[in-house]
Design a protein around this motif. Structure first.
Motif, PDB file in Angstrom:
ATOM      1  N   SER C  76      98.120  37.692   1.530  1.00  0.00           N
ATOM      2  CA  SER C  76      99.376  38.462   2.521  1.00  0.00           C
ATOM      3  C   SER C  76     100.343  37.449   2.343  1.00  0.00           C
ATOM      4  O   SER C  76     100.593  36.331   1.624  1.00  0.00           O
ATOM      5  CB  SER C  76      98.840  38.484   4.257  1.00  0.00           C
ATOM      6  N   ALA C  77     101.271  37.835   3.333  1.00  0.00           N
ATOM      7  CA  ALA C  77     103.134  36.693   3.104  1.00  0.00           C
ATOM      8  C   ALA C  77     102.806  35.811   3.768  1.00  0.00           C
ATOM      9  O   ALA C  77     103.095  34.543   3.904  1.00  0.00           O
ATOM     10  CB  ALA C  77     104.003  37.499   3.689  1.00  0.00           C
ATOM     11  N   ARG C  78     101.455  35.344   4.582  1.00  0.00           N
ATOM     12  CA  ARG C  78     101.317  34.107   4.698  1.00  0.00           C
ATOM     13  C   ARG C  78     101.159  32.783   4.459  1.00  0.00           C
ATOM     14  O   ARG C  78     101.456  32.851   3.549  1.00  0.00           O
ATOM     15  CB  ARG C  78     100.120  34.236   5.914  1.00  0.00           C
ATOM     16  N   ARG C  79     101.617  31.744   5.318  1.00  0.00           N
ATOM     17  CA  ARG C  79     102.937  30.382   4.268  1.00  0.00           C
ATOM     18  C   ARG C  79     101.249  29.246   3.522  1.00  0.00           C
ATOM     19  O   ARG C  79     101.095  29.482   4.785  1.00  0.00           O
ATOM     20  CB  ARG C  79     103.958  29.908   4.557  1.00  0.00           C
ATOM     21  N   PRO C  80     101.061  29.417   3.003  1.00  0.00           N
ATOM     22  CA  PRO C  80     100.035  27.928   2.939  1.00  0.00           C
ATOM     23  C   PRO C  80     101.093  26.451   3.001  1.00  0.00           C
ATOM     24  O   PRO C  80     101.898  26.761   2.568  1.00  0.00           O
ATOM     25  CB  PRO C  80      99.828  28.094   1.029  1.00  0.00           C
ATOM     26  N   ILE C  81     100.687  26.150   4.100  1.00  0.00           N
ATOM     27  CA  ILE C  81     101.772  24.562   4.042  1.00  0.00           C
ATOM     28  C   ILE C  81     100.526  23.287   4.331  1.00  0.00           C
ATOM     29  O   ILE C  81      99.468  23.604   4.413  1.00  0.00           O
ATOM     30  CB  ILE C  81     101.973  24.869   5.702  1.00  0.00           C
ATOM     31  N   LEU C  82     101.661  22.887   4.174  1.00  0.00           N
ATOM     32  CA  LEU C  82     100.742  21.108   4.024  1.00  0.00           C
ATOM     33  C   LEU C  82     101.431  20.161   5.504  1.00  0.00           C
ATOM     34  O   LEU C  82     103.072  20.210   5.110  1.00  0.00           O
ATOM     35  CB  LEU C  82     100.864  20.490   2.970  1.00  0.00           C
ATOM     36  N   ALA C  83     101.007  19.402   6.462  1.00  0.00           N
ATOM     37  CA  ALA C  83     101.719  19.066   7.442  1.00  0.00           C
ATOM     38  C   ALA C  83     101.278  17.585   6.915  1.00  0.00           C
ATOM     39  O   ALA C  83     100.146  17.421   7.007  1.00  0.00           O
ATOM     40  CB  ALA C  83     101.479  18.817   8.539  1.00  0.00           C
ATOM     41  N   ALA C  84     102.466  16.556   7.513  1.00  0.00           N
ATOM     42  CA  ALA C  84     102.413  15.572   7.404  1.00  0.00           C
ATOM     43  C   ALA C  84     102.416  14.713   8.879  1.00  0.00           C
ATOM     44  O   ALA C  84     103.806  14.404   9.121  1.00  0.00           O
ATOM     45  CB  ALA C  84     103.207  14.611   6.636  1.00  0.00           C
ATOM     46  N   SER C  85     101.559  14.030   9.054  1.00  0.00           N
ATOM     47  CA  SER C  85     102.090  13.304  10.428  1.00  0.00           C
ATOM     48  C   SER C  85     101.666  12.150  10.033  1.00  0.00           C
ATOM     49  O   SER C  85     101.960  11.484   8.968  1.00  0.00           O
ATOM     50  CB  SER C  85     100.978  13.686  11.550  1.00  0.00           C
ATOM     51  N   LYS C  86     101.978  10.856  11.684  1.00  0.00           N
ATOM     52  CA  LYS C  86     102.740   9.595  10.903  1.00  0.00           C
ATOM     53  C   LYS C  86     100.939   9.275  10.149  1.00  0.00           C
ATOM     54  O   LYS C  86     101.069   8.496   9.393  1.00  0.00           O
ATOM     55  CB  LYS C  86     101.660   8.723  12.390  1.00  0.00           C
ATOM     56  N   ASP C  87      99.958   9.474  10.706  1.00  0.00           N
ATOM     57  CA  ASP C  87      98.429   8.972   9.994  1.00  0.00           C
ATOM     58  C   ASP C  87      97.693   9.770   8.767  1.00  0.00           C
ATOM     59  O   ASP C  87      97.108   9.635   8.501  1.00  0.00           O
ATOM     60  CB  ASP C  87      97.747   8.566  11.454  1.00  0.00           C
ATOM     61  N   PHE C  88      97.802  11.100   9.519  1.00  0.00           N
ATOM     62  CA  PHE C  88      97.338  12.689   8.856  1.00  0.00           C
ATOM     63  C   PHE C  88      98.059  13.504   8.008  1.00  0.00           C
ATOM     64  O   PHE C  88      98.603  13.163   8.193  1.00  0.00           O
ATOM     65  CB  PHE C  88      96.087  12.774   9.809  1.00  0.00           C
ATOM     66  N   TYR C  89      97.323  13.764   7.234  1.00  0.00           N
ATOM     67  CA  TYR C  89      98.007  15.123   6.915  1.00  0.00           C
ATOM     68  C   TYR C  89      96.665  16.461   6.772  1.00  0.00           C
ATOM     69  O   TYR C  89      95.815  15.896   7.114  1.00  0.00           O
ATOM     70  CB  TYR C  89      97.731  15.071   4.894  1.00  0.00           C
ATOM     71  N   PHE C  90      97.172  17.219   6.843  1.00  0.00           N
ATOM     72  CA  PHE C  90      96.666  18.944   6.884  1.00  0.00           C
ATOM     73  C   PHE C  90      96.668  19.649   6.189  1.00  0.00           C
ATOM     74  O   PHE C  90      98.668  20.059   6.231  1.00  0.00           O
ATOM     75  CB  PHE C  90      97.206  19.080   8.911  1.00  0.00           C
ATOM     76  N   ILE C  91      96.512  20.385   5.407  1.00  0.00           N
ATOM     77  CA  ILE C  91      96.347  21.651   4.237  1.00  0.00           C
ATOM     78  C   ILE C  91      95.897  22.669   5.320  1.00  0.00           C
ATOM     79  O   ILE C  91      94.496  22.431   5.449  1.00  0.00           O
ATOM     80  CB  ILE C  91      96.451  20.969   3.348  1.00  0.00           C
ATOM     81  N   GLY C  92      96.033  24.146   4.251  1.00  0.00           N
ATOM     82  CA  GLY C  92      95.559  25.650   4.617  1.00  0.00           C
ATOM     83  C   GLY C  92      97.137  26.035   5.910  1.00  0.00           C
ATOM     84  O   GLY C  92      97.895  25.899   5.028  1.00  0.00           O
ATOM     85  N   PRO C  93      95.940  27.391   6.105  1.00  0.00           N
ATOM     86  CA  PRO C  93      96.915  28.322   5.697  1.00  0.00           C
ATOM     87  C   PRO C  93      97.756  28.405   7.159  1.00  0.00           C
ATOM     88  O   PRO C  93      97.370  27.175   8.302  1.00  0.00           O
ATOM     89  CB  PRO C  93      96.258  29.378   6.469  1.00  0.00           C
ATOM     90  N   ASP C  94      99.009  28.864   7.017  1.00  0.00           N
ATOM     91  CA  ASP C  94     100.120  28.788   8.471  1.00  0.00           C
ATOM     92  C   ASP C  94      99.545  29.540   9.574  1.00  0.00           C
ATOM     93  O   ASP C  94     100.569  30.580   9.210  1.00  0.00           O
ATOM     94  CB  ASP C  94     101.690  28.817   7.463  1.00  0.00           C
TER      95      ASP C  94
END
Lengths: 277, 277, 277
Positions: C76-94
């Motif tokens: 569907s239109a939900r976005r795939p995202i990447l989030a970057a914090s100070k120490d970690f990365y997160f990848i998945g659906p928004d």
């Protein structure tokens, strides 16, 4: 060469516990290799953990660290320990799960664990090898994983704490040989089912190698069933009938061809097995 | 670069079987990488193993060794084999689990396996690549894991044993196209449900790509239900209604949005699916 | 040093989904390390995924990529995202599964996530980091695994797509403090059970550290039960009685010693917990 750490726990695979232990270890030793043995030990079942590790530990490269967290006493006075045998290390709570390597075997049969040589045991007390904060409920993370990872970097076992001379010994059931008493009677081995695997095969505590020469003359009784032959393969057995075989640990195994013998025969761990020969 | 060995078995994850296979392999090749594909194949279900490996094998790096132990004939005369295609290796019992790579496809549709080129098959007979003692019940440990690890160190496939020219071919169900017979009738594709995934989605053996241009005109019948559209995403489907979609392997998949279609519709593997267009 | 990618999904362990994601990633970055956190998230349960990752992410080495695919909106239109914090990365659906790192906490208690610093979020749109063909049903393979593997090779997060300023925030239940209104009444904390682990322990959303000084004076009510003490270990609790403890995440946990509290007490996620002090 990367060190191998195996994991055996009752944490299951739905929660985050096992992943977190690995995260902690990779933070201490980024090159360590993990092998999961089982996380499906029944909650708090130290006997099942005992058999799983006993069946497995020798198949790993020399120097492997066997980390086991089945720990009903977490947060109590039970000791966290590290045991070092000739070829392997064992880390976990001192509740008997590793006792196959340090007990004097009561079994009348040769032990598969003979050859481990002198086993040194240490209590894990040195806090620099733990996480900074120790919780009351998750020593798998705070103590055991952390200590295992430090051990994998080459820390000497004796640096983790004082020697332990009286590790807990689990009282596991051993088979008994009852020699023939008079003419016309037969020798008897009394054992029991100690493990049931995924296929429903019934693993007994009776070493089966010695039975093969007697193959034609033995009778195995379990519940109301009598089995009078030892198969050479699962597929040679008759359909729907309880059969027996020498399993891959040298133990007598009772099975039903392509079926779940535990379910078919209504048998659980602890069921008595009698062999007459 | 480390070689990758994937594992697909019916050993489950409660017992020690899989961990021991990995221990054996690390003892032979300490740098090998493992990826578990599934250990939850139903006991002895070689068809399920066939689909799991067929769906998976191409997504791994070239040179990957696919080790599969679903082996109801362990200890019998069934052959242990190694198959080498252009890009991949396959090790396991010769019972058809790998037959997607060496059979001449009977399907009327283009095969996803075309392009593997000539596949060479060898019987594993060379004992120096096995563990010293071969049990009757656990060739996953004694033969297959050991051979896979030796292969990963660079041993040539032909060193493991003699060529096999007649590997077992599994008779998997293929879809059939029945062309229209007369004016007023419609073309028909007859297929069936060959796999049900964790979500309860029903995977058929019907390649769905060719159906999209016909999207508006097709009718899918399964059990007593009729489905008349192909969705572009799960979320665009109507609630509670059986819907269909092109799945991630190019096959027609029947689902119920955010529900377990297998359970909701009472459908099991083998259920017939008819498409009219 | 090898990068670590953790995996959290609702794909289960019977199917080939997780193995394929790993195959795709090894094809892009052969040296990446995987840690499975859980693949047993209930299908489509984004709240459970939220807690699993929130409980876990900090225990991994700095630079770890947390890949999470619980994705009811796939295709569907939900976005795939990447989030970057100070120490970690997160990848998945928004869809909110990572929202613990970028929401302003509504909780009256100090947040365990404070200290992540500014979190940058990007939409995954750059097709060169995806597999060549994008299916409608398996973005875990075609988008998320592929992007995570490219990220692990050192690609800058901003290269994956445009910044996202409004990531989805999940509305998770937070505890409420109701201060005493008049003489003779007591302060009250209202919370609920947010997670039940493998052992049946009931994890609440109430930080328990602040309760320990009040240990003797608190009363915990759940369903029709009242608990009036905080244990220091599981084993010190009375048999068969609901007890409470500070869990390994600093939260109040309700348990029954060596039993499954969820089953024994008939309690499910969402059950209210009231503390008076």
């Amino acid at each position: 060469m990367s060190k191998v750490i195996t994991l055996t726990t009752d944490f299951g695979i739905s929660d985050h516990f096992v992943g977190i232990m690995k995260g902690v270890m990779l933070g201490i030793n980024p090159s360590v290799r993990f092998v999961d043995i089982s996380h499906q030990i029944e909650p708090q079942n130290i006997f099942q953990a005992y058999y799983i590790i006993k069946f497995s530990y020798k198949y790993f490269p020399s120097g492997t660290i066997h980390l086991c967290v089945v720990d009903p006493g977490v947060g109590s006075a039970r000791r966290p320990i590290l045991a070092a045998s000739k070829d392997f290390y064992f880390i976990g709570p001192d509740n008997g799960i590793f006792s196959f390597i340090f007990r004097s075997e009561r079994s009348p049969f040769p032990s598969p664990s003979q050859g481990e040589g002198r086993v040194r045991v240490f209590e894990l007390t040195e806090k620099k090898f733990f996480l900074p904060a120790i919780s009351q409920t998750f020593h798998g993370r705070d103590i055991f994983a952390s200590a295992a990872a430090h051990l994998s970097t080459g820390v000497n076992p004796s640096e983790f704490g004082k020697p332990v001379n009286d590790p807990v010994i689990l009282n596991v059931p051993e088979p008994v040989i009852v020699p023939t008493q008079s003419v016309g009677t037969r020798n008897e081995i009394q054992g029991e089912v100690v493990y049931i695997d995924r296929f429903g095969n019934l693993i007994t505590n009776i070493p089966a190698g010695i039975l093969y020469p007697l193959k034609e003359q033995i009778q195995i009784k379990i519940k109301s069933k009598t089995i009078s032959s030892l198969c050479k393969s699962y597929s040679e057995a008759e359909d729907l009938k309880p059969s027996s075989i020498l399993d891959s640990w040298g133990l007598l195994e009772i099975f039903v061809k392509n079926k779940d013998a535990g379910r078919e025969l209504g048998i659980k761990k602890g069921e008595k097995v009698i062999i007459n020969f």
